[in-house]
Design a protein around this motif. Structure first.
Motif, mmCIF file in Angstrom:
data_model
loop_
_atom_site.group_PDB
_atom_site.id
_atom_site.type_symbol
_atom_site.label_atom_id
_atom_site.label_comp_id
_atom_site.label_asym_id
_atom_site.label_seq_id
_atom_site.Cartn_x
_atom_site.Cartn_y
_atom_site.Cartn_z
ATOM 1 N N UNK A 1 0.795 -1.227 0.000
ATOM 2 C CA UNK A 1 0.000 0.000 0.000
ATOM 3 C C UNK A 1 0.828 1.278 0.000
ATOM 4 N N UNK A 2 2.149 1.143 -0.037
ATOM 5 C CA UNK A 2 3.023 2.312 -0.103
ATOM 6 C C UNK A 2 4.333 1.866 -0.725
ATOM 7 N N UNK A 3 5.315 2.753 -0.709
ATOM 8 C CA UNK A 3 6.640 2.422 -1.232
ATOM 9 C C UNK A 3 7.591 2.021 -0.118
ATOM 10 N N UNK A 4 7.040 1.533 0.996
ATOM 11 C CA UNK A 4 7.839 1.055 2.127
ATOM 12 C C UNK A 4 8.255 -0.392 1.895
ATOM 13 N N UNK A 5 9.424 -0.735 2.442
ATOM 14 C CA UNK A 5 9.894 -2.116 2.356
ATOM 15 C C UNK A 5 10.950 -2.349 3.422
ATOM 16 N N UNK A 6 11.327 -3.603 3.605
ATOM 17 C CA UNK A 6 12.362 -3.963 4.576
ATOM 18 C C UNK A 6 13.498 -4.669 3.862
ATOM 19 N N UNK A 7 14.724 -4.362 4.272
ATOM 20 C CA UNK A 7 15.898 -5.042 3.735
ATOM 21 C C UNK A 7 16.684 -5.637 4.894
ATOM 22 N N UNK A 8 17.555 -6.587 4.607
ATOM 23 C CA UNK A 8 18.418 -7.178 5.635
ATOM 24 C C UNK A 8 19.824 -7.302 5.062
ATOM 25 N N UNK A 9 20.566 -6.167 5.006
ATOM 26 C CA UNK A 9 21.879 -6.174 4.358
ATOM 27 C C UNK A 9 22.931 -6.971 5.116
ATOM 28 N N UNK A 10 22.718 -7.188 6.407
ATOM 29 C CA UNK A 10 23.590 -8.038 7.210
ATOM 30 C C UNK A 10 22.709 -8.998 7.989
ATOM 31 N N UNK A 11 23.152 -10.215 8.144
ATOM 32 C CA UNK A 11 22.362 -11.222 8.844
ATOM 33 C C UNK A 11 22.002 -10.736 10.241
ATOM 34 N N UNK A 12 20.697 -10.760 10.545
ATOM 35 C CA UNK A 12 20.233 -10.325 11.851
ATOM 36 C C UNK A 12 20.149 -8.825 12.012
ATOM 37 N N UNK A 13 20.248 -8.075 10.889
ATOM 38 C CA UNK A 13 20.185 -6.607 10.982
ATOM 39 C C UNK A 13 19.206 -6.058 9.944
ATOM 40 N N UNK A 14 17.913 -6.307 10.136
ATOM 41 C CA UNK A 14 16.918 -5.781 9.196
ATOM 42 C C UNK A 14 16.757 -4.269 9.345
ATOM 43 N N UNK A 15 16.489 -3.600 8.233
ATOM 44 C CA UNK A 15 16.282 -2.158 8.196
ATOM 45 C C UNK A 15 14.944 -1.876 7.531
ATOM 46 N N UNK A 16 14.109 -1.078 8.185
ATOM 47 C CA UNK A 16 12.837 -0.661 7.600
ATOM 48 C C UNK A 16 13.059 0.593 6.773
ATOM 49 N N UNK A 17 12.736 0.527 5.496
ATOM 50 C CA UNK A 17 12.839 1.659 4.580
ATOM 51 C C UNK A 17 11.421 2.193 4.367
ATOM 52 N N UNK A 18 11.093 3.314 5.014
ATOM 53 C CA UNK A 18 9.708 3.727 5.137
ATOM 54 C C UNK A 18 9.327 4.909 4.242
ATOM 55 N N UNK A 19 8.222 4.738 3.538
ATOM 56 C CA UNK A 19 7.598 5.813 2.770
ATOM 57 C C UNK A 19 6.717 6.601 3.745
#
Length: 445
Positions: A183-201
């Protein structure tokens, strides 16, 4: 379902979300397995830039309309922003961060061609070994201010839709997404194991083209709150990246500086153990704290001193340090001949200083206490104050400003904006605004 309703109820605000709601329209949360950018034994190195406000060279000339826009661009160096992007590509190729995060306001005012050019620059960054992850800012999607400049004329140009954004930057963040908000341009990435980052619109925009100015305020939509609820039932996060801040970064009561529902979002993030927040929007380099939370605003790339935030994630914790983009070094290495680029620190400083000085002059007239004998001192004080505040050096004492005759003149004559602005901008005693370390045990609370 009980947990989902508890999280969502924390996001309901008077006048914002409805008191009655349903999550029937949400889809089942789907996660993808994406290889991390570094091994478990390696540190993760991230570069953070924001508020590029890039405008494609194809959208302007040396005519009077563009000159007028440059003069009113709040200190942004529109004339050299293409060179700034070239310098960013060049320096990233040398320093090789694992990830470049761009936290919104990629474009000057949401011009489609500007987005196309940026995608080409990000492709170069990735070709040199650094992955890119972007989110939009309030100037990027369906901005009624999208313009091109031809001679004395300013003409509407193609705007960017949410679908355009997702398509143009499909390889620059969305390809890394372990989970996406439908429903938006938000997403989550995990560039390092155990370190997810929320990329929020965090932006408010229409689904169709419009003729209005970009909405300054930001907000997490109710549907995105439902997505977060689903996400948190399955996974966690260590960092939040959005365009709009959640914390206050000065004493200003002006609207638009934070999410309008920040008071509801921040407790939710604390409950989930997310204590490291990153944003842009206000253009000033600043770090603020609120109990267990630290929020870093990296200064705008488009203004002096062309800020880049460097984040290192290690077993010890998160280390953030401010650096300045090496535009002069790029100019020398690539045999540029433009003296403004070869002495770019001075060029960018002068543009931003002059914008602040003009602000001081304008406010004297608006507050109706202008006198010619005040002009030089007040303009110099506000110009220097602006440079110091926006570059994140205001946590240090500067006796030359505290004893500046322009400061005394403002304190004695202004009862309005200039007095409030000069008082709160003179010194920020909260934190060092250019460096931060968060121990790992603090991050995992």
């Amino acid at each position: 379902m009980i947990k989902k309703l508890a999280i969502l109820s924390a996001l309901i605000i008077s006048g914002g979300f409805l008191y009655r709601f349903t999550v029937a329209g949400t889809t089942e949360t789907e996660f993808r397995n994406i290889d991390p950018l570094v091994s478990e034994s390696e540190d993760l190195k991230i570069w953070m830039v924001t508020d590029i406000h890039y405008i494609s060279p194809e959208l302007h000339d040396v005519g009077s309309a563009f000159a007028q826009m440059k003069a009113s661009a709040a200190g942004k160096d529109l004339a050299h922003i293409d060179s700034v992007m070239q310098a960013l590509v060049w320096e990233a190729a040398i320093e090789k961060p694992d990830l470049l995060i761009v936290s919104g306001d990629l474009t000057f005012n949401g011009e489609y061609q500007s987005m196309v050019d940026l995608a080409a620059y990000f492709e170069q960054v990735e070709a040199n070994g650094t992955q890119v992850s972007v989110i939009p800012g309030n100037h990027d999607i369906h901005s009624g201010w999208a313009r091109k400049f031809e001679g004395p004329e300013m003409k509407p140009t193609k705007q960017v839709s949410p679908d355009d954004f997702r398509e143009l930057f499909a390889d620059f963040g969305f390809d890394l997404a372990i989970n996406q908000d439908p429903n938006s341009l938000s997403y989550a990435i995990e560039p390092a194991t155990g370190y997810p980052i929320l990329m929020m619109d965090t932006n408010i925009y229409t689904d169709t083209e419009n003729t209005s100015s970009p909405t300054v305020e930001g907000k997490i939509k109710m549907e995105t709150a439902a997505w977060l609820s689903d996400y948190f039932q399955v996974h966690n996060a260590k960092m939040w990246v959005g365009h709009h801040p959640l914390l206050s970064h000065n004493d200003s009561k002006r609207t638009g500086h934070t999410l309008v529902n920040a008071d509801e979002i921040n407790p939710l993030l604390k409950k989930q153990g997310i204590t490291a927040l990153f944003a842009g929007h206000i253009h000033a380099q600043n770090i603020s704290s609120d109990a267990d939370t630290r929020e870093v605003i990296t200064g705008a790339l488009s203004i002096f001193p062309n800020s880049v935030g460097e984040i290192t994630i290690s077993p010890e914790g998160l280390n953030y340090s401010h650096r300045e983009l090496a535009v002069e070094e790029w100019a020398q290495a690539t045999n540029q001949t433009d003296p403004d680029l070869l002495d770019y620190k001075q060029t960018a400083y002068d543009i931003f200083y002059e914008d602040g000085a003009t602000l001081g002059l304008r406010q004297m007239f608006e507050e109706q206490w202008y006198e010619e004998t005040y002009e030089e001192d007040v303009m110099d004080f506000v110009g220097r104050l602006n440079v110091r505040y926006f570059s994140g050096q205001d946590f240090e004492t500067d006796e030359t400003l505290e004893t500046h005759p322009g400061y005394k003149i403002i304190q004695e004559n202004s009862d309005g904006f200039l007095k409030r602005y000069s008082t709160r901008s003179l010194q920020d005693i909260d934190l060092d605004d250019r460096n931060l370390f968060i121990p790992n045990d603090f991050l995992v609370k």
